[in-house]
Design a protein around this motif. Structure first.
Motif, PDB file in Angstrom:
ATOM      1  N   ALA A 105      -2.753  32.769  31.474  1.00 23.60           N
ATOM      2  CA  ALA A 105      -0.922  32.862  32.134  1.00 23.60           C
ATOM      3  C   ALA A 105      -0.716  32.753  33.084  1.00 23.60           C
ATOM      4  CB  ALA A 105      -0.344  34.147  30.924  1.00 23.60           C
ATOM      5  N   LYS A 106      -1.462  34.175  34.199  1.00 24.56           N
ATOM      6  CA  LYS A 106      -0.555  34.587  35.509  1.00 24.56           C
ATOM      7  C   LYS A 106      -1.487  33.022  36.286  1.00 24.56           C
ATOM      8  CE  LYS A 106      -1.439  38.025  38.823  1.00 24.56           C
ATOM      9  NZ  LYS A 106      -1.949  39.382  39.139  1.00 24.56           N
ATOM     10  N   SER A 107      -1.458  32.569  36.039  1.00 25.26           N
ATOM     11  CA  SER A 107      -2.769  31.390  37.099  1.00 25.26           C
ATOM     12  C   SER A 107      -2.230  29.964  36.852  1.00 25.26           C
ATOM     13  CB  SER A 107      -4.211  31.249  37.034  1.00 25.26           C
ATOM     14  OG  SER A 107      -4.586  30.505  35.804  1.00 25.26           O
ATOM     15  N   LEU A 108      -1.294  30.171  35.719  1.00 25.41           N
ATOM     16  CA  LEU A 108      -0.488  28.977  35.561  1.00 25.41           C
ATOM     17  C   LEU A 108       0.986  29.022  35.362  1.00 25.41           C
ATOM     18  CD1 LEU A 108      -2.326  27.013  32.248  1.00 25.41           C
ATOM     19  CD2 LEU A 108      -2.750  26.477  34.621  1.00 25.41           C
ATOM     20  N   ASP A 109       1.035  30.433  35.666  1.00 25.38           N
ATOM     21  CA  ASP A 109       2.438  30.606  35.569  1.00 25.38           C
ATOM     22  C   ASP A 109       3.590  30.357  34.269  1.00 25.38           C
ATOM     23  OD1 ASP A 109       4.916  32.150  37.170  1.00 25.38           O
ATOM     24  OD2 ASP A 109       5.528  29.868  37.552  1.00 25.38           O
ATOM     25  N   VAL A 110       2.969  30.496  33.396  1.00 25.51           N
ATOM     26  CA  VAL A 110       4.009  30.332  31.752  1.00 25.51           C
ATOM     27  C   VAL A 110       4.232  31.924  31.344  1.00 25.51           C
ATOM     28  CG1 VAL A 110       3.186  29.624  29.783  1.00 25.51           C
ATOM     29  CG2 VAL A 110       1.936  28.473  31.722  1.00 25.51           C
ATOM     30  N   ARG A 111       5.382  32.747  31.528  1.00 21.92           N
ATOM     31  CA  ARG A 111       5.951  33.095  31.043  1.00 21.92           C
ATOM     32  C   ARG A 111       5.557  33.851  29.829  1.00 21.92           C
ATOM     33  NH1 ARG A 111      10.458  33.911  36.595  1.00 21.92           N
ATOM     34  NH2 ARG A 111       8.787  33.201  37.301  1.00 21.92           N
ATOM     35  N   ILE A 112       4.844  34.207  29.282  1.00 23.77           N
ATOM     36  CA  ILE A 112       5.197  33.711  27.729  1.00 23.77           C
ATOM     37  C   ILE A 112       5.078  35.150  27.378  1.00 23.77           C
ATOM     38  CG2 ILE A 112       2.923  32.848  27.669  1.00 23.77           C
ATOM     39  CD1 ILE A 112       0.585  34.974  27.307  1.00 23.77           C
ATOM     40  N   GLY A 113       5.438  36.399  27.989  1.00 22.99           N
ATOM     41  CA  GLY A 113       6.014  37.512  27.472  1.00 22.99           C
ATOM     42  C   GLY A 113       7.677  37.684  27.414  1.00 22.99           C
ATOM     43  N   MET A 114       8.428  36.721  28.167  1.00 24.85           N
ATOM     44  CA  MET A 114       9.076  36.687  28.208  1.00 24.85           C
ATOM     45  C   MET A 114      10.456  36.959  27.215  1.00 24.85           C
ATOM     46  SD  MET A 114      11.894  33.014  29.144  1.00 24.85           S
ATOM     47  CE  MET A 114      11.017  32.447  28.351  1.00 24.85           C
ATOM     48  N   GLU A 115      10.730  37.489  27.377  1.00 23.48           N
ATOM     49  CA  GLU A 115      11.841  38.136  25.781  1.00 23.48           C
ATOM     50  C   GLU A 115      13.313  38.106  26.273  1.00 23.48           C
ATOM     51  OE1 GLU A 115      12.339  41.784  24.388  1.00 23.48           O
ATOM     52  OE2 GLU A 115       9.503  42.565  23.995  1.00 23.48           O
ATOM     53  N   ASN A 116      14.145  37.228  25.129  1.00 21.28           N
ATOM     54  CA  ASN A 116      15.466  36.908  24.796  1.00 21.28           C
ATOM     55  C   ASN A 116      16.158  36.901  23.845  1.00 21.28           C
ATOM     56  OD1 ASN A 116      14.815  34.487  24.308  1.00 21.28           O
ATOM     57  ND2 ASN A 116      14.189  33.706  26.112  1.00 21.28           N
TER      58      ASN A 116
END
Length: 607
Positions: free
Chosen positions: A530-541
């Motif tokens: 997630a960090k290396s690919l910049d996929v923000r799986i922890g994002m909340e909305n």
């Protein structure tokens, strides 16, 4: 319902084009305003004898405000995608009918034992693979209706479209705070926007006519026209006119009189409609065409499309019903939904709707089996277009050839040259033929082979090729996503080895989202990737919080709706990997892992 021009007045609602893609940097905007925020409770729905008592939304979250009331008289949309979805038909109070002699009424009333409750509505049961009756749990019905209304269709994902159709057609308990008939109308309205005209009609017909609301009368007219069956309007006529005051119902009166074998009454009705200005031009001519098709109609009407610049639901339905050819220029200028309705219309000759059927199969409106049956019929039709007939012959060869090489050569003919992308409908067409190909046959396009099998959900057939397809290819990625027998998680190194065709960076992020959502990566590898690919799986909305609540409450129907809300974009390229991760995870947790695996693999096949 008040309208402006007479011609527009008889046009029932048309379906909205795809809304502009939602800005991917602001995913929080995709839920109805106010969801998850403190707000005064909305007013209760109008009291009816069929409404179910409601309860507060789970977790104390208020339901969103109801969509604004607007007449359903818009024409079918353009394909530019620059128009927002048309508003949902809103309920309005019906006039109180005059008293009827009970003795007369008793002769026509449905026996109590035969009446259907509004507590559970929907045509599909367990045999049809339906969701369980409580698929929406205790979710607030007003919130669910708002989600349905705000879903722009068609969706970019074929498999999510299939899942959403299953949710909307299932035999479902009516949720709190909505009228059962209105909730059925909202489900059918979304199905129509998805192009599912037959499914929409089935949902509408799941409600007894005595329980129809103004909203359901409006959607019923749309579903009747979308399926090219104006006779469906006849049992609804008196109450439909009283409930909605739409001129379309008044113009349906002479058509129904003609279909009932009363030509004199029908002709008088057409004359009166012309005198009153209920309709003019082609709208009136098509109604006359229906009248002329009745017993002793006695009038031949020639339909001229010259000067007609828009195809409306009224024009579509009556043209289909009377065998009038719709110009391709008009059909192609409308929303994709009309193309799918056209594909489902039984009155259209197979040879005339090849392109429409291909499009419907690519979207999931038609299954792989239905598409194969269609081309089998074309193979026996002397009037089939040359290209379609050649495709049908190649398909037969793909099944009957004696060697794997010959079968694959036939598949290659259907798919086209290796260097060009394969139309998705062609992959749907060849799914079962691809699954029958002997393992180890020499193949020059594993991506098409595996992708074809997966359009029909043939996961184990695809998994047979796991040790043969090149490591790190698109075909390999699809197999590791769908293989139902995977036990050990993949490693970070396996993920890093993936270098699929096309936009390699996007597809690697989508593969990560799918694998992480399916639980096929270790927690440490998930965090690292997630960090290396910049996929923000922890994002909340607001959307992720709503999805989490639906998962916690084990509401697969609500999860399916929210997944559709998360894909408000016309193509897979617009689906953020973080949203795909959330969707796949949520589907898996609520027991829809098979659908989750297919959606994840579809992202690789189509992005």
């Amino acid at each position: 319902m008040r309208v402006g021009a007479a011609a527009a007045a008889i046009v029932v609602a048309a379906l909205p084009a795809l809304a502009p893609a939602i800005g991917q940097d602001k995913p929080e905007s995709i839920l109805p305003p106010g969801f998850g925020e403190p707000a005064p409770p909305p007013p209760q729905p109008r009291p009816t004898s069929t409404a179910r008592p409601g309860t507060a939304a789970p977790g104390g979250a208020p339901a969103p405000a109801a969509p604004p009331t607007t007449p359903m008289v818009q024409p079918l949309p353009s394909t530019r995608g620059d128009a927002a979805p048309a508003p949902t038909p809103a309920p309005s109070d019906s006039p109180t009918p005059a008293p009827i002699d009970p003795a007369v009424l008793a002769q026509y009333e449905m026996p109590v034992a035969a009446r259907r409750s509004l507590a559970i509505v929907g045509p599909a049961g367990p045999r049809e693979g339906a969701m369980r009756t409580d698929a929406f749990g205790n979710a607030d019905g007003r919130f669910l209706e708002a989600l349905m209304h705000r879903t722009a269709a068609p969706l970019p994902s074929r498999w999510l479209s299939i899942l959403l159709r299953r949710a909307l057609t299932s035999s479902l308990a009516t949720p709190p705070n909505v009228d059962g008939a209105d909730f059925a109308a909202e489900r059918a309205w979304l199905l129509l926007r998805m192009g599912e005209s037959v499914a929409a009609r089935a949902v509408v017909q799941g409600v007894d006519t005595a329980n129809y609301t103004p909203k359901l009368f409006q959607v019923a007219m749309n579903s009747a026209l979308a399926t090219g069956d104006p006779a469906e309007l006849c049992p609804l006529l008196p109450n439909g006119i009283a409930a909605t005051h739409e001129r379309g119902w008044a113009l349906a009166q002479p058509m129904c009189a003609a279909l009932a074998g009363n030509p004199s009454e029908a002709k008088a009705g057409i004359t009166q409609a012309r005198r009153r200005g209920l309709a003019t031009g082609i709208d009136l001519q098509l109604a006359q065409k229906v009248v002329g098709a009745g017993p002793d109609g006695g009038q031949a009407v020639t339909i001229e499309w010259a000067g007609v610049d828009a195809l409306t639901v009224w024009r579509f339905g009556l043209a289909i019903a009377t065998g009038v050819t719709i110009p391709e220029s008009l059909l192609s200028s409308t929303g994709k939904q009309a193309t799918y309705w056209y594909a489902l219309a039984p009155s259209i000759a197979p040879a005339a709707k090849v392109a429409a059927v291909d499009a419907a199969a690519g979207q999931g409106v038609l299954s792989s089996a239905a598409l194969i049956d269609f081309y089998s019929a074309l193979d026996e039709d002397d009037d089939s277009p040359r290209d379609a007939s050649a495709t049908a012959q190649d398909l037969r060869e793909a099944y009957t050839a004696t060697t794997g090489d010959a079968r694959y050569a036939a598949l290659r003919q259907i798919w086209g040259p290796v260097a060009t992308p394969v139309p998705y409908a062609r992959l749907v067409l060849t799914a079962r033929a691809a699954a029958r190909l002997p393992r180890g046959t020499k193949v020059d396009d594993y991506r098409a082979l595996i992708g074809s099998m997966l359009t029909a959900g043939l996961d184990r057939s695809a998994a047979r090729w796991r040790d043969i397809v090149p490591q790190g290819s698109d075909a390999w990625a699809m197999i590791v996503l769908v293989d139902p027998d995977v036990r050990a998680p993949l490693s970070y190194g396996d993920l890093s080895s993936y270098s699929g065709g096309g936009d390699a960076q996007l597809k690697q992020r989508l593969l990560f989202a799918g694998l992480a959502g399916l639980g096929r990566l270790s927690q440490s590898d998930v965090e690292r990737a997630a960090k290396s690919l910049d996929v923000r799986i922890g994002m909340e909305n607001s959307w992720t919080r709503a999805l989490d609540r639906a998962v916690a409450a084990n509401q697969p129907g609500t999860v399916a709706l929210l997944a559709a809300i998360g894909m408000q974009t016309p193509t897979w390229q617009g689906v953020p990997p973080a949203m795909l991760y959330r969707i796949v995870t949520a589907l898996r947790v609520v027991g829809l892992e098979g659908d989750a695996r297919m959606i994840a693999a579809e992202a690789i096949a189509r992005a």
